[in-house]
Design an enzyme around this catalytic site. Structure first.
Site, PDB file in Angstrom:
ATOM      1  N   ASP A  30       0.856  -1.195   0.000  1.00 38.72           N
ATOM      2  CA  ASP A  30       0.000   0.000   0.000  1.00 38.72           C
ATOM      3  C   ASP A  30       0.889   1.240   0.000  1.00 38.72           C
ATOM      4  O   ASP A  30       1.886   1.318   0.728  1.00 38.72           O
ATOM      5  CB  ASP A  30      -0.934  -0.017   1.220  1.00 38.72           C
ATOM      6  N   ASN A  86     -12.850  -3.004   1.998  1.00 34.54           N
ATOM      7  CA  ASN A  86     -13.835  -1.920   1.934  1.00 34.54           C
ATOM      8  C   ASN A  86     -14.694  -2.118   0.691  1.00 34.54           C
ATOM      9  O   ASN A  86     -14.167  -2.365  -0.397  1.00 34.54           O
ATOM     10  CB  ASN A  86     -13.132  -0.569   1.877  1.00 34.54           C
ATOM     11  N   GLN A  93     -14.990   2.546   0.274  1.00 34.10           N
ATOM     12  CA  GLN A  93     -14.070   2.111  -0.784  1.00 34.10           C
ATOM     13  C   GLN A  93     -13.596   3.309  -1.601  1.00 34.10           C
ATOM     14  O   GLN A  93     -14.411   4.132  -2.035  1.00 34.10           O
ATOM     15  CB  GLN A  93     -14.781   1.098  -1.701  1.00 34.10           C
ATOM     16  N   VAL A  95     -10.765   2.866  -4.074  1.00 35.45           N
ATOM     17  CA  VAL A  95     -10.344   2.347  -5.384  1.00 35.45           C
ATOM     18  C   VAL A  95     -11.299   1.212  -5.746  1.00 35.45           C
ATOM     19  O   VAL A  95     -11.401   0.213  -5.032  1.00 35.45           O
ATOM     20  CB  VAL A  95      -8.884   1.843  -5.347  1.00 35.45           C
ATOM     21  N   HIS A  99     -10.042  -5.346  -3.514  1.00 33.07           N
ATOM     22  CA  HIS A  99      -8.736  -5.572  -2.900  1.00 33.07           C
ATOM     23  C   HIS A  99      -8.884  -5.927  -1.429  1.00 33.07           C
ATOM     24  O   HIS A  99      -9.784  -5.456  -0.751  1.00 33.07           O
ATOM     25  CB  HIS A  99      -7.816  -4.357  -3.076  1.00 33.07           C
ATOM     26  N   HIS A 101      -6.950  -5.717   2.093  1.00 32.63           N
ATOM     27  CA  HIS A 101      -5.844  -5.131   2.857  1.00 32.63           C
ATOM     28  C   HIS A 101      -5.355  -6.155   3.871  1.00 32.63           C
ATOM     29  O   HIS A 101      -6.175  -6.806   4.552  1.00 32.63           O
ATOM     30  CB  HIS A 101      -6.321  -3.932   3.687  1.00 32.63           C
TER      31      HIS A 101
END
Ligand code: AMP
Ligand code: ZN
Length: 106
Positions: A30, A86, A93, A95, A99, A101
């Protein structure tokens, strides 16, 4: 050409620090880590978020979670770590490419 930031990272038109890659998954650090270790796992196939998932994504999601754990241990998080996905506007969210994390301190 795609407008998706993470698709551009997959295409390597935007640089990232890649820590794992195979035919289905890309994993990179990240850019704004919230802990000593903070990486993101994404499917290479564009999926917007969890709201888009169907039965046919079951194996891919399983692979993402197994790889999350494997890499967390390899990155020194064997005592535990946090995971976060998210989803959508109400899920914060930012992006819109699914994904996972993984973050934590050694
Ligand atoms: P979210 O969609 O809320 O789960 O957050 C998106 C995450 O992507 C944030 O933690 C960002 O720091 C991260 N991020 C945004 N742009 C990049 C990038 N170019 N490389 C790596 N991580 C990024
Ligand atoms: Zn994408």
């Amino acid at each position: 050409m795609t407008e998706c930031l993470f698709c551009k990272i997959i295409e390597k038109t935007i640089p990232s620090t890649i820590i794992y890659e195979d035919s289905e998954i890309l994993v990179f650090n990240d850019i704004k880590p919230c802990a000593e270790v903070h990486f993101l796992l994404i499917p290479k196939r564009h999926i917007t978020n969890m709201l888009q998932l169907t039965e046919s994504d079951a194996e891919l999601m399983g692979l993402l979670m197994l790889k999350a754990n494997q890499l967390a241990i390899a990155q020194g998080l064997g005592n535990g770590y946090k995971t976060l996905i998210n989803t959508g506007v109400n899920g914060g969210q930012e992006v819109y490419h699914l994904h996972v994390h993984v973050f934590g301190n050694k």
